[in-house]
Design a protein around this motif. Structure first.
Motif, PDB file in Angstrom:
ATOM      1  N   TYR A  29      42.046  46.046  33.321  1.00  0.00           N
ATOM      2  CA  TYR A  29      41.952  47.421  33.800  1.00  0.00           C
ATOM      3  C   TYR A  29      40.804  48.127  33.112  1.00  0.00           C
ATOM      4  O   TYR A  29      40.641  48.034  31.896  1.00  0.00           O
ATOM      5  N   ASP A  30      39.995  48.833  33.888  1.00  0.00           N
ATOM      6  CA  ASP A  30      38.907  49.658  33.355  1.00  0.00           C
ATOM      7  C   ASP A  30      39.343  51.107  33.495  1.00  0.00           C
ATOM      8  O   ASP A  30      39.314  51.673  34.590  1.00  0.00           O
ATOM      9  N   GLU A  31      39.753  51.696  32.380  1.00  0.00           N
ATOM     10  CA  GLU A  31      40.293  53.049  32.394  1.00  0.00           C
ATOM     11  C   GLU A  31      39.248  54.068  32.833  1.00  0.00           C
ATOM     12  O   GLU A  31      39.551  54.989  33.595  1.00  0.00           O
ATOM     13  N   ALA A  32      38.007  53.923  32.385  1.00  0.00           N
ATOM     14  CA  ALA A  32      36.949  54.877  32.732  1.00  0.00           C
ATOM     15  C   ALA A  32      36.667  54.896  34.235  1.00  0.00           C
ATOM     16  O   ALA A  32      36.363  55.935  34.807  1.00  0.00           O
ATOM     17  N   GLU A  33      36.774  53.750  34.880  1.00  0.00           N
ATOM     18  CA  GLU A  33      36.493  53.632  36.317  1.00  0.00           C
ATOM     19  C   GLU A  33      37.758  53.638  37.180  1.00  0.00           C
ATOM     20  O   GLU A  33      37.665  53.667  38.408  1.00  0.00           O
ATOM     21  N   SER A  34      38.918  53.564  36.552  1.00  0.00           N
ATOM     22  CA  SER A  34      40.205  53.445  37.257  1.00  0.00           C
ATOM     23  C   SER A  34      40.202  52.262  38.216  1.00  0.00           C
ATOM     24  O   SER A  34      40.659  52.340  39.352  1.00  0.00           O
ATOM     25  N   THR A  35      39.659  51.149  37.735  1.00  0.00           N
ATOM     26  CA  THR A  35      39.642  49.934  38.553  1.00  0.00           C
ATOM     27  C   THR A  35      40.524  48.861  37.924  1.00  0.00           C
ATOM     28  O   THR A  35      40.549  48.689  36.711  1.00  0.00           O
ATOM     29  N   LEU A  36      41.216  48.174  38.783  1.00  0.00           N
ATOM     30  CA  LEU A  36      42.091  47.081  38.382  1.00  0.00           C
ATOM     31  C   LEU A  36      41.514  45.787  38.937  1.00  0.00           C
ATOM     32  O   LEU A  36      41.276  45.681  40.144  1.00  0.00           O
ATOM     33  N   SER A  37      41.243  44.841  38.057  1.00  0.00           N
ATOM     34  CA  SER A  37      40.773  43.525  38.476  1.00  0.00           C
ATOM     35  C   SER A  37      41.933  42.550  38.406  1.00  0.00           C
ATOM     36  O   SER A  37      42.639  42.498  37.397  1.00  0.00           O
ATOM     37  N   ILE A  38      42.117  41.811  39.488  1.00  0.00           N
ATOM     38  CA  ILE A  38      43.180  40.811  39.543  1.00  0.00           C
ATOM     39  C   ILE A  38      42.552  39.484  39.950  1.00  0.00           C
ATOM     40  O   ILE A  38      41.846  39.407  40.959  1.00  0.00           O
ATOM     41  N   TRP A  39      42.800  38.468  39.149  1.00  0.00           N
ATOM     42  CA  TRP A  39      42.350  37.113  39.464  1.00  0.00           C
ATOM     43  C   TRP A  39      43.521  36.359  40.069  1.00  0.00           C
ATOM     44  O   TRP A  39      44.562  36.189  39.430  1.00  0.00           O
ATOM     45  N   PHE A  40      43.348  35.918  41.301  1.00  0.00           N
ATOM     46  CA  PHE A  40      44.371  35.148  41.995  1.00  0.00           C
ATOM     47  C   PHE A  40      44.058  33.665  41.837  1.00  0.00           C
ATOM     48  O   PHE A  40      42.894  33.254  41.868  1.00  0.00           O
ATOM     49  N   LYS A  41      45.075  32.878  41.681  1.00  0.00           N
ATOM     50  CA  LYS A  41      44.900  31.438  41.446  1.00  0.00           C
ATOM     51  C   LYS A  41      44.143  30.761  42.572  1.00  0.00           C
ATOM     52  O   LYS A  41      43.337  29.876  42.326  1.00  0.00           O
ATOM     53  N   GLU A  42      44.375  31.155  43.800  1.00  0.00           N
ATOM     54  CA  GLU A  42      43.769  30.476  44.944  1.00  0.00           C
ATOM     55  C   GLU A  42      42.454  31.090  45.405  1.00  0.00           C
ATOM     56  O   GLU A  42      41.590  30.392  45.906  1.00  0.00           O
ATOM     57  N   THR A  43      42.298  32.410  45.260  1.00  0.00           N
ATOM     58  CA  THR A  43      41.164  33.076  45.898  1.00  0.00           C
ATOM     59  C   THR A  43      40.208  33.787  44.953  1.00  0.00           C
ATOM     60  O   THR A  43      39.221  34.355  45.403  1.00  0.00           O
ATOM     61  N   GLY A  44      40.493  33.796  43.670  1.00  0.00           N
ATOM     62  CA  GLY A  44      39.582  34.422  42.717  1.00  0.00           C
ATOM     63  C   GLY A  44      39.869  35.891  42.480  1.00  0.00           C
ATOM     64  O   GLY A  44      40.956  36.387  42.763  1.00  0.00           O
ATOM     65  N   ARG A  45      38.858  36.596  41.992  1.00  0.00           N
ATOM     66  CA  ARG A  45      39.008  37.980  41.538  1.00  0.00           C
ATOM     67  C   ARG A  45      38.796  38.987  42.672  1.00  0.00           C
ATOM     68  O   ARG A  45      37.865  38.868  43.459  1.00  0.00           O
ATOM     69  N   TYR A  46      39.674  39.983  42.672  1.00  0.00           N
ATOM     70  CA  TYR A  46      39.542  41.143  43.554  1.00  0.00           C
ATOM     71  C   TYR A  46      39.612  42.393  42.692  1.00  0.00           C
ATOM     72  O   TYR A  46      40.332  42.431  41.694  1.00  0.00           O
TER      73      TYR A  46
END
Length: 72
Positions: free
Chosen positions: A7-24
């Motif tokens: 999580y990037d608090e300054a940007e309010s962005t959540l990065s999630i890495w999925f096992k099959e499809t990578g990062r969103y």
């Protein structure tokens, strides 16, 4: 389903890495949602119930480098 989150608090962005499809990258995500994801007994269920289709999402731009290219 989920292998990693950040999580990037300054940007309010959540990065999630999925096992099959990578990062969103999810935009405009409150800190409380990230905290809930980290504490959830099932990250996949929490994601489906509280994040998926609720926040703007884009694939990691770096991920394109590794996609297979189709010729035809």
């Amino acid at each position: 389903m989920i292998s990693r989150v950040a999580y990037d608090e300054a940007e309010s962005t959540l990065s999630i890495w999925f096992k099959e499809t990578g990062r969103y990258i999810y935009s405009d995500v409150p800190q409380a949602i990230y905290d809930g994801l980290r504490k959830a007994p099932s990250a996949g269920r929490y994601f489906n119930d509280c994040i998926k289709r609720r926040y703007p999402c884009r694939p990691d731009p770096e991920r394109r480098k590794f996609r297979p290219r189709f010729t035809g």
